[in-house]
Design an enzyme around this catalytic site. Structure first.
Site, PDB file in Angstrom:
ATOM      1  N   ASP A 235      -4.690   5.644   5.714  1.00 36.10           N
ATOM      2  CA  ASP A 235      -5.220   6.894   6.261  1.00 36.10           C
ATOM      3  C   ASP A 235      -6.350   6.535   7.237  1.00 36.10           C
ATOM      4  O   ASP A 235      -6.099   6.284   8.409  1.00 36.10           O
ATOM      5  CB  ASP A 235      -5.688   7.748   5.079  1.00 36.10           C
ATOM      6  CG  ASP A 235      -6.223   9.111   5.476  1.00 36.10           C
ATOM      7  OD1 ASP A 235      -5.920   9.574   6.574  1.00 36.10           O
ATOM      8  OD2 ASP A 235      -6.944   9.720   4.659  1.00 36.10           O
TER       9      ASP A 235
ATOM     10  N   PHE B  68      -2.233  16.107   4.119  1.00 37.92           N
ATOM     11  CA  PHE B  68      -2.424  15.451   2.826  1.00 37.92           C
ATOM     12  C   PHE B  68      -1.111  15.498   2.045  1.00 37.92           C
ATOM     13  O   PHE B  68      -0.543  16.561   1.823  1.00 37.92           O
ATOM     14  CB  PHE B  68      -3.531  16.152   2.027  1.00 37.92           C
ATOM     15  CG  PHE B  68      -3.932  15.366   0.814  1.00 37.92           C
ATOM     16  CD1 PHE B  68      -4.866  14.339   0.909  1.00 37.92           C
ATOM     17  CD2 PHE B  68      -3.374  15.648  -0.422  1.00 37.92           C
ATOM     18  CE1 PHE B  68      -5.228  13.605  -0.216  1.00 37.92           C
ATOM     19  CE2 PHE B  68      -3.734  14.903  -1.549  1.00 37.92           C
ATOM     20  CZ  PHE B  68      -4.664  13.886  -1.438  1.00 37.92           C
ATOM     21  N   VAL B  69      -0.610  14.333   1.659  1.00 44.13           N
ATOM     22  CA  VAL B  69       0.690  14.266   0.989  1.00 44.13           C
ATOM     23  C   VAL B  69       0.560  13.783  -0.456  1.00 44.13           C
ATOM     24  O   VAL B  69      -0.391  13.080  -0.805  1.00 44.13           O
ATOM     25  CB  VAL B  69       1.678  13.360   1.756  1.00 44.13           C
ATOM     26  CG1 VAL B  69       2.086  13.995   3.078  1.00 44.13           C
ATOM     27  CG2 VAL B  69       1.109  11.967   1.994  1.00 44.13           C
TER      28      VAL B  69
ATOM     29  N   ARG C  86       2.002  12.044  -8.981  1.00 46.23           N
ATOM     30  CA  ARG C  86       2.450  10.668  -8.732  1.00 46.23           C
ATOM     31  C   ARG C  86       3.900  10.473  -9.157  1.00 46.23           C
ATOM     32  O   ARG C  86       4.597   9.602  -8.651  1.00 46.23           O
ATOM     33  CB  ARG C  86       1.594   9.670  -9.512  1.00 46.23           C
ATOM     34  CG  ARG C  86       0.141   9.581  -9.075  1.00 46.23           C
ATOM     35  CD  ARG C  86      -0.477   8.324  -9.670  1.00 46.23           C
ATOM     36  NE  ARG C  86      -1.932   8.361  -9.718  1.00 46.23           N
ATOM     37  CZ  ARG C  86      -2.731   8.020  -8.697  1.00 46.23           C
ATOM     38  NH1 ARG C  86      -2.211   7.651  -7.553  1.00 46.23           N
ATOM     39  NH2 ARG C  86      -4.034   8.056  -8.835  1.00 46.23           N
TER      40      ARG C  86
ATOM     41  N   ASP D 127      -1.305  10.825  -5.319  1.00 40.20           N
ATOM     42  CA  ASP D 127      -1.801  11.877  -6.205  1.00 40.20           C
ATOM     43  C   ASP D 127      -2.736  12.843  -5.504  1.00 40.20           C
ATOM     44  O   ASP D 127      -3.264  12.575  -4.430  1.00 40.20           O
ATOM     45  CB  ASP D 127      -2.573  11.259  -7.371  1.00 40.20           C
ATOM     46  CG  ASP D 127      -3.959  10.772  -6.938  1.00 40.20           C
ATOM     47  OD1 ASP D 127      -4.034   9.964  -5.989  1.00 40.20           O
ATOM     48  OD2 ASP D 127      -4.964  11.218  -7.525  1.00 40.20           O
TER      49      ASP D 127
ATOM     50  N   GLU E 121       0.845  -1.198   0.000  1.00 41.24           N
ATOM     51  CA  GLU E 121       0.000   0.000   0.000  1.00 41.24           C
ATOM     52  C   GLU E 121       0.878   1.245   0.000  1.00 41.24           C
ATOM     53  O   GLU E 121       1.979   1.239   0.556  1.00 41.24           O
ATOM     54  CB  GLU E 121      -0.876   0.008   1.267  1.00 41.24           C
ATOM     55  CG  GLU E 121      -2.254  -0.592   1.060  1.00 41.24           C
ATOM     56  CD  GLU E 121      -3.198   0.342   0.308  1.00 41.24           C
ATOM     57  OE1 GLU E 121      -2.727   1.221  -0.448  1.00 41.24           O
ATOM     58  OE2 GLU E 121      -4.416   0.194   0.459  1.00 41.24           O
ATOM     59  N   ASP E 122       0.367   2.305  -0.597  1.00 42.67           N
ATOM     60  CA  ASP E 122       1.078   3.584  -0.533  1.00 42.67           C
ATOM     61  C   ASP E 122       0.891   4.242   0.828  1.00 42.67           C
ATOM     62  O   ASP E 122       1.824   4.717   1.454  1.00 42.67           O
ATOM     63  CB  ASP E 122       0.609   4.536  -1.657  1.00 42.67           C
ATOM     64  CG  ASP E 122      -0.916   4.689  -1.723  1.00 42.67           C
ATOM     65  OD1 ASP E 122      -1.649   3.971  -1.018  1.00 42.67           O
ATOM     66  OD2 ASP E 122      -1.371   5.539  -2.510  1.00 42.67           O
TER      67      ASP E 122
HETATM   68  P1  IMP Z   1      -7.992   5.085   3.563  1.00 45.44           P
HETATM   69  O1  IMP Z   1      -8.990   4.125   3.007  1.00 45.44           O
HETATM   70  O2  IMP Z   1      -8.643   6.276   4.180  1.00 45.44           O
HETATM   71  O3  IMP Z   1      -6.996   4.430   4.500  1.00 45.44           O
HETATM   72  O4  IMP Z   1      -7.204   5.694   2.357  1.00 45.44           O
HETATM   73  C1  IMP Z   1      -6.433   4.928   1.565  1.00 45.44           C
HETATM   74  C2  IMP Z   1      -6.226   5.546   0.205  1.00 45.44           C
HETATM   75  O5  IMP Z   1      -6.566   6.944   0.161  1.00 45.44           O
HETATM   76  C3  IMP Z   1      -4.779   5.459  -0.144  1.00 45.44           C
HETATM   77  O6  IMP Z   1      -4.466   4.236  -0.766  1.00 45.44           O
HETATM   78  C4  IMP Z   1      -4.575   6.675  -1.024  1.00 45.44           C
HETATM   79  O7  IMP Z   1      -4.852   6.366  -2.372  1.00 45.44           O
HETATM   80  C5  IMP Z   1      -5.580   7.686  -0.521  1.00 45.44           C
HETATM   81  N1  IMP Z   1      -4.961   8.660   0.422  1.00 45.44           N
HETATM   82  C6  IMP Z   1      -5.070   8.722   1.758  1.00 45.44           C
HETATM   83  N2  IMP Z   1      -4.366   9.723   2.281  1.00 45.44           N
HETATM   84  C7  IMP Z   1      -3.772  10.331   1.229  1.00 45.44           C
HETATM   85  C8  IMP Z   1      -2.869  11.447   1.120  1.00 45.44           C
HETATM   86  O8  IMP Z   1      -2.442  12.099   2.103  1.00 45.44           O
HETATM   87  N3  IMP Z   1      -2.489  11.770  -0.143  1.00 45.44           N
HETATM   88  C9  IMP Z   1      -2.907  11.095  -1.240  1.00 45.44           C
HETATM   89  N4  IMP Z   1      -3.727  10.051  -1.182  1.00 45.44           N
HETATM   90  C10 IMP Z   1      -4.157   9.663   0.043  1.00 45.44           C
HETATM   91 MG    MG Z   2      -5.466   8.092  -4.358  1.00 45.02          MG
END
Ligand code: IMP
Ligand code: MG
Length: 177
Positions: A106, A155-156, A168, A162, A102-103
């Site tokens: 969040d 937010f990064v 990206r 992206d 995973e990138d």
């Molecule tokens: P989650 O489901 O809230 O944990 O978010 C996961 C997905 O949201 C990640 O795989 C990212 O694609 C996107 N995401 C969450 N935080 C960021 C951020 O700070 N910058 C860019 N994309 C984010």
């Molecule tokens: Mg995304």
């Protein structure tokens, strides 16, 4: 009309050197845990692509590469809360040692959704390696087994991450002002 993003709005948080060093360390940790195992490396599209191609090449363990697509964000900086599967893995995961790359984690909703989906396929083991983790944003009880960096709630972008499809391709991670 020109829509290119303005890189002056990006404040560097993790340099290319810091990221590459950490990717090397994570690859070593994975190599020592997965010796002689049949590994499926699962890339979560699209954000994890850059991290994925770097870490699988830094690992010495041979891995089978598979891709899975999820979308949750739209063009906003806030999660929609809804996770959609846009591309499923075709390869059977039963009996395989699966590592999800995973990138960023969040809210944890994406990972929670993915883990439920993948557990049902009965892999021999299922672990998560995330480059970034925002522990203070977490809404679900999930954690990465391997984590590159813990960061704050900002937010990064960059290194695969992206905003509205841009940034990206940056080799570093920065905070979007
Ligand atoms: P989650 O489901 O809230 O944990 O978010 C996961 C997905 O949201 C990640 O795989 C990212 O694609 C996107 N995401 C969450 N935080 C960021 C951020 O700070 N910058 C860019 N994309 C984010
Ligand atoms: Mg995304």
């Amino acid at each position: 009309m020109k829509t290119n993003p303005n890189l002056e709005n990006v404040k560097v948080l993790l340099t290319e050197e810091q990221i590459q060093k950490r990717v090397g360390e994570l690859a070593q940790a994975l190599d020592s845990d997965y010796q002689d195992k049949e590994v499926v490396a699962l890339c979560v599209l699209k954000g994890s692509v850059v991290f994925f191609v770097d870490i699988i090449r830094a690992m010495k363990t041979p891995v089978r590469c598979e891709f899975l697509g999820v979308a949750s964000y739209g063009d906003e900086k806030q999660s929609s809360g809804e996770v959609k599967l846009t591309h499923d893995v075709k390869f059977p995961l039963s009996g395989k040692h699966v590592i999800v790359f995973e990138d960023i984690i969040d809210s944890g909703r994406t990972l929670n959704y993915l883990l439920n989906l993948l557990k049902a396929r009965e892999p021999a083991s299922l672990k998560v390696c995330s480059l970034l983790f925002k522990p203070n944003s977490l809404k679900k009880k999930v954690r990465p087994d391997y984590c590159g960096f813990e960061i704050g709630n900002e937010f990064v972008v960059g290194y695969g991450l992206d905003h509205a499809g841009w940034y990206r391709d940056l080799p570093y991670v920065g905070v979007l002002k």
